[in-house]
Design a protein around this motif. Structure first.
Motif, PDB file in Angstrom:
ATOM      1  N   SER A 142     -42.226 -25.177   2.259  1.00  0.00           N
ATOM      2  CA  SER A 142     -43.683 -25.063   2.121  1.00  0.00           C
ATOM      3  C   SER A 142     -44.131 -23.618   1.953  1.00  0.00           C
ATOM      4  CB  SER A 142     -44.377 -25.647   3.346  1.00  0.00           C
ATOM      5  OG  SER A 142     -43.969 -26.966   3.537  1.00  0.00           O
ATOM      6  N   GLU A 169     -52.238 -26.123  14.257  1.00  0.00           N
ATOM      7  CA  GLU A 169     -52.246 -24.767  13.709  1.00  0.00           C
ATOM      8  C   GLU A 169     -51.199 -24.647  12.593  1.00  0.00           C
ATOM      9  OE1 GLU A 169     -52.290 -25.399  17.012  1.00  0.00           O
ATOM     10  OE2 GLU A 169     -54.288 -24.650  17.517  1.00  0.00           O
ATOM     11  N   GLN A 171     -50.010 -27.106  10.814  1.00  0.00           N
ATOM     12  CA  GLN A 171     -50.481 -27.908   9.682  1.00  0.00           C
ATOM     13  C   GLN A 171     -51.430 -27.086   8.803  1.00  0.00           C
ATOM     14  OE1 GLN A 171     -53.437 -30.913  10.447  1.00  0.00           O
ATOM     15  NE2 GLN A 171     -52.342 -32.403   9.185  1.00  0.00           N
ATOM     16  N   ALA A 172     -52.349 -26.376   9.452  1.00  0.00           N
ATOM     17  CA  ALA A 172     -53.325 -25.586   8.691  1.00  0.00           C
ATOM     18  C   ALA A 172     -52.630 -24.453   7.927  1.00  0.00           C
ATOM     19  CB  ALA A 172     -54.374 -25.014   9.647  1.00  0.00           C
ATOM     20  N   LEU A 185     -49.442 -24.322   6.886  1.00  0.00           N
ATOM     21  CA  LEU A 185     -48.644 -24.846   5.783  1.00  0.00           C
ATOM     22  C   LEU A 185     -49.547 -25.336   4.647  1.00  0.00           C
ATOM     23  CD1 LEU A 185     -45.715 -26.821   7.459  1.00  0.00           C
ATOM     24  CD2 LEU A 185     -45.859 -24.433   6.839  1.00  0.00           C
ATOM     25  N   TYR A 186     -50.739 -25.799   4.992  1.00  0.00           N
ATOM     26  CA  TYR A 186     -51.678 -26.271   3.976  1.00  0.00           C
ATOM     27  C   TYR A 186     -52.229 -25.088   3.189  1.00  0.00           C
ATOM     28  CZ  TYR A 186     -55.671 -28.741   1.962  1.00  0.00           C
ATOM     29  OH  TYR A 186     -56.578 -29.279   1.090  1.00  0.00           O
ATOM     30  N   ASP A 187     -52.724 -24.091   3.889  1.00  0.00           N
ATOM     31  CA  ASP A 187     -53.263 -22.898   3.221  1.00  0.00           C
ATOM     32  C   ASP A 187     -53.484 -21.826   4.289  1.00  0.00           C
ATOM     33  OD1 ASP A 187     -54.951 -20.944   2.033  1.00  0.00           O
ATOM     34  OD2 ASP A 187     -55.534 -22.408   0.522  1.00  0.00           O
TER      35      ASP A 187
END
Lengths: 526, 228
Positions: A35, A154, A156-157, A159-161
């Motif tokens: 990611s 945290e 997740q956020a 890795l998302y952006d």
């Protein structure tokens, strides 16, 4: 011997425990790597570990711990440095990779450390884990699982952006650096403990498969762990069943899982299939796959051997000493023993062995002995210098233990006769001026060559090459397994030969064969 | 009344280039302020200065009454500043719409805590406000560019900010979607009493919504229009 019977051996228990922990936790690191595009970090860590090992050997402290310590410290520094320089972790990893490799080689040169000995510190294999290795794997695994469970949102956020994570008020840099640190630590531990091959098998491949079929980050983490566990367990079992190298088998299984995931992704009725592969039905499927593993299957290679030799040279000396049947662990064709990927039958050889003969530089052997259930094993460390006097002395030493002195004396007589005959053949070349690789000294001295300069293993410096060429040699004698000196022969426009210390090349098997082969090389060029 | 956002003679240097060279911008609570400028004028840089990502080499930045150069915890301040980026997130990371919107609450939920039902209520209210509630269980990657832009807006609203920073929020949309997004932004700005700072290269798009408009040119700001 059956699968269930082998479970009583410590090496198998350790391997299963390692698969359980590393199989579940390490693929989660793979999700971060993919990611956040951090693949170069894996290679950088490998070279940083090598430098750490070199520092350890140089300072005469344990190279394993100095390697891991340097990896841990570097992974702490990599994140902040990449942020400060705005170059990104991938680019900075490339920089670290080149720099650490260069520094490591300078240290090897200065400390006169053989490169193969240095790479040996990176040797690891899942079948040779000690309790300390296991503790490393368990601690790192628990750290990864705890961080992911406690800070899932945290992560997740991020890795998302990363920018979105920052703007919603998450201490994004702190978490990003934590991810880099965990990643560096995992790579360092897994490389050192379970081997470089399995770094990809446990870290990257399951994560790749999981990303193909998942619909949320939670699913990605779940499936990557599941695939890591399944490929580790099935790979371990198949490797036992078919007696093939374990790390490679685990990789093949993980690759097949990716292929299946790719097919699942491609099939138009994907959603229907996903229902089949999730929830209770998945558990039933796993049970169907897992049940046969509990059944007893015969093991093809588990013969009990009296004498185990670490390398072909140790094996040849053992034979000379009168050992009837000798089993060699590292194949004679293997130029670089640290790369050797163990098979379960190699371990089984240990379990049945009475005597192990080794040179002392093979970390693999000391680890295998440490993990072996067989505590009655007698280890004989020999000097593997290939001068005739030393070879005879080592053969005598072994024969005393094996009570085969008579057989040894018969061999000794034949051996000396053979050497006399060979010496006659090469007598015209006696006194030739030769540039000599340090590892070939026993042979060149015996052959009567006049060594005008000795070169060390490792990269040659311009001064060494220039000095050697200026000596106007008749011949350069290099070593087959790690040749370095061809450049001298090219520039001095003289003869060049490669000689061997280990049997295996050109159908050589015995100690006599080594001398015959080397003399033939000499006769070929004059 | 103090200003929600106040930039005084701000200079910003990125590498060797001075992108902003004396910017003065003020936004009071409940004001809708637009910054107009050509591509490369430094509009995005200006928003990042307000959010504390870029530090000015010269000048003063004050946000919600706090001087950013003296602010100890930017993370805490950022919980009250929501950002809608220029380009919606394009990586194909599998994430459901409701999760992407819920991310707006993560800062306020805090470390080591899971979102409560009330947080999910805020996220669903935000999705309803921008008209994407029906897609809540879908993957972000399955939606169109306009719908993804609405997700970014919903995430910003779920954050319950005092300040809304919008970076060309309609660039990648067709004209119908552009008007729809601008109407939604204007409506939530009033309903929630936000201070909104919007940057755009299109003066026609923002003129009917703005209380105040600045032109950013050659790194300097000029107040071109104000309701007052």
């Amino acid at each position: 011997m059956s699968w269930t019977e082998t479970l009583s051996f410590p090496f198998m228990q350790h391997a299963i425990l390692a698969v359980l922990f590393a199989g579940i936790a390490f693929p989660m690191i793979g999700v971060f790597i993919i990611s956040l595009n951090l693949i170069p970090l894996r290679f950088a860590m490998m070279h940083i570990a090598l430098l750490g090992g070199a520092i350890g050997l140089f300072l005469k402290i344990d190279p394993i711990f100095s390697g891991m310590l340097l990896c841990a410290l570097s992974s702490l520094a990599l994140g902040p440095i990449s942020e400060k320089t705005k170059l990104g972790v991938g680019t900075i990893s490339g920089y670290f990779m080149a720099l650490t490799l260069a520094l490591a080689f300078i240290l090897f040169y200065k400390a006169d450390i053989h490169v193969l000995q240095a790479f040996n510190i990176l040797w690891g294999n899942i079948l040779s884990l000690t309790w300390l290795d296991l503790i490393f794997v368990m601690v790192v695994s628990l750290v990864i699982l705890s961080v992911i469970l406690l800070f899932f949102k945290e992560i997740q956020a991020i890795l998302y952006d990363r920018e979105i994570a920052l703007t919603v008020g998450i201490p994004e840099k702190l978490f990003y650096f934590l991810i880099i640190f965990m990643l560096g630590l995992t790579i360092a531990v897994s490389m050192r403990v379970i081997g470089a091959l399995l770094v990809d098998a446990f870290i990257l491949l399951p994560a790749m498969g999981a990303i193909l079929i998942s619909r949320s980050l939670k699913q990605i983490f779940f499936f990557s762990s599941l695939f890591g566990l399944i490929s580790g367990m099935i790979g371990l079992y198949l490797s036992f069943l078919l007696d093939i190298p374990t790390s490679s088998t685990i990789i093949i299984v993980a690759s097949l899982i990716i292929a299946v995931c790719f097919l699942i992704q491609r099939i138009s009725t994907m959603r229907k299939l996903k229902k089949v592969f999730t929830g209770r039905r998945m558990n039933v499927l796993m049970l169907m796959v897992g049940l046969p593993l509990l059944l007893n299957f015969p093991l093809s290679a588990s013969a009990q051997e009296a004498v185990i030799a670490s390398t072909s040279l140790a094996g040849a000396i053992a034979k000379a000493a009168g050992a009837k049947e000798v089993r060699i662990i590292v194949s004679s064709e293997m130029r670089h023993p640290p790369e050797y990927d163990l098979k379960p039958s190699d371990l089984m050889k240990f379990e049945g062995a009475k005597v192990v003969i080794y040179g002392g530089y093979e970390r693999m052997v000391s680890k295998l002995m440490e993990t072996s259930k067989n505590k009655n094993i007698l280890a004989i460390q020999i000097n593997t210098d290939t001068s005739p006097e030393n070879l005879i002395s080592q053969a005598r030493k072994i024969s005393e233990v094996l009570k085969t002195e008579k057989e040894e004396q018969i061999w000794e007589k034949k051996f000396l006769e053979k050497l006399k005959e060979l010496q006659k053949k090469i007598s015209p070349f006696s006194g030739k001026r030769a540039i000599i690789h340090r590892f070939t000294q026993p042979f060149t001295q015996w052959a009567g060559l006049q060594g005008v300069q000795i070169v060390s293993p490792g990269e040659l410096t311009p001064k060494v090459i220039a000095d050697a060429v200026a000596k106007n040699p008749d011949l350069v004698v290099d070593i087959y397994h790690v040749p370095v000196a061809q450049v001298i022969a090219q520039n001095a426009k003289c003869k060049y030969i490669q000689v061997i210390n280990f049997p295996g090349v050109g159908n050589t098997q015995s100690l006599e064969d080594i001398f015959e082969y080397n003399c033939a090389q000499l006769m070929k060029v004059f | 009344m103090h200003h929600s956002i106040e930039l005084c003679d701000v200079h910003v240097r990125l590498g060797n280039v001075e992108v902003l060279r004396g910017v003065n911008v003020e936004a009071k609570p409940w004001e809708f302020v637009s910054i107009i400028g050509a591509n490369g004028a430094g509009k995005t840089t200006l928003l990042k200065v307000v959010n504390g990502i870029f530090k000015p080499s010269l000048g003063q930045v004050s946000v919600l009454g706090q001087d950013l150069s003296l602010c100890n915890s930017l993370s805490a301040l950022r919980k009250d500043i929501a950002v809608v980026p220029q380009k919606p997130n394009t990586i194909q990371f599998p994430i459901r719409v409701e999760e992407a919107v819920m991310m707006g609450r993560y800062g306020k939920v805090g470390l080591l805590r899971n979102p409560k039902p009330s947080d999910w209520e805020r996220a669903y209210e935000a999705m309803e406000a921008v008209g994407i509630k029906q897609f809540s269980k879908k993957l972000v990657s399955e939606l169109s560019g306009g719908e993804q832009q609405k997700i970014a807006l919903a995430r910003a609203l779920a954050q319950e900010p005092q300040i809304l920073l919008l970076d060309e929020p309609t660039t990648y949309l067709d004209s119908a979607s552009r008007s729809e997004i601008m109407e939604i932004i204007h409506s939530v700005h009033h309903q929630r009493g936000l201070t909104t700072l919007l940057v755009s290269h299109d003066p026609h798009l923002v003129e009917q919504y703005s209380d105040k408009t600045y032109l950013l040119e050659d790194g300097k700001s000029h107040l071109t229009w104000s309701k007052e």
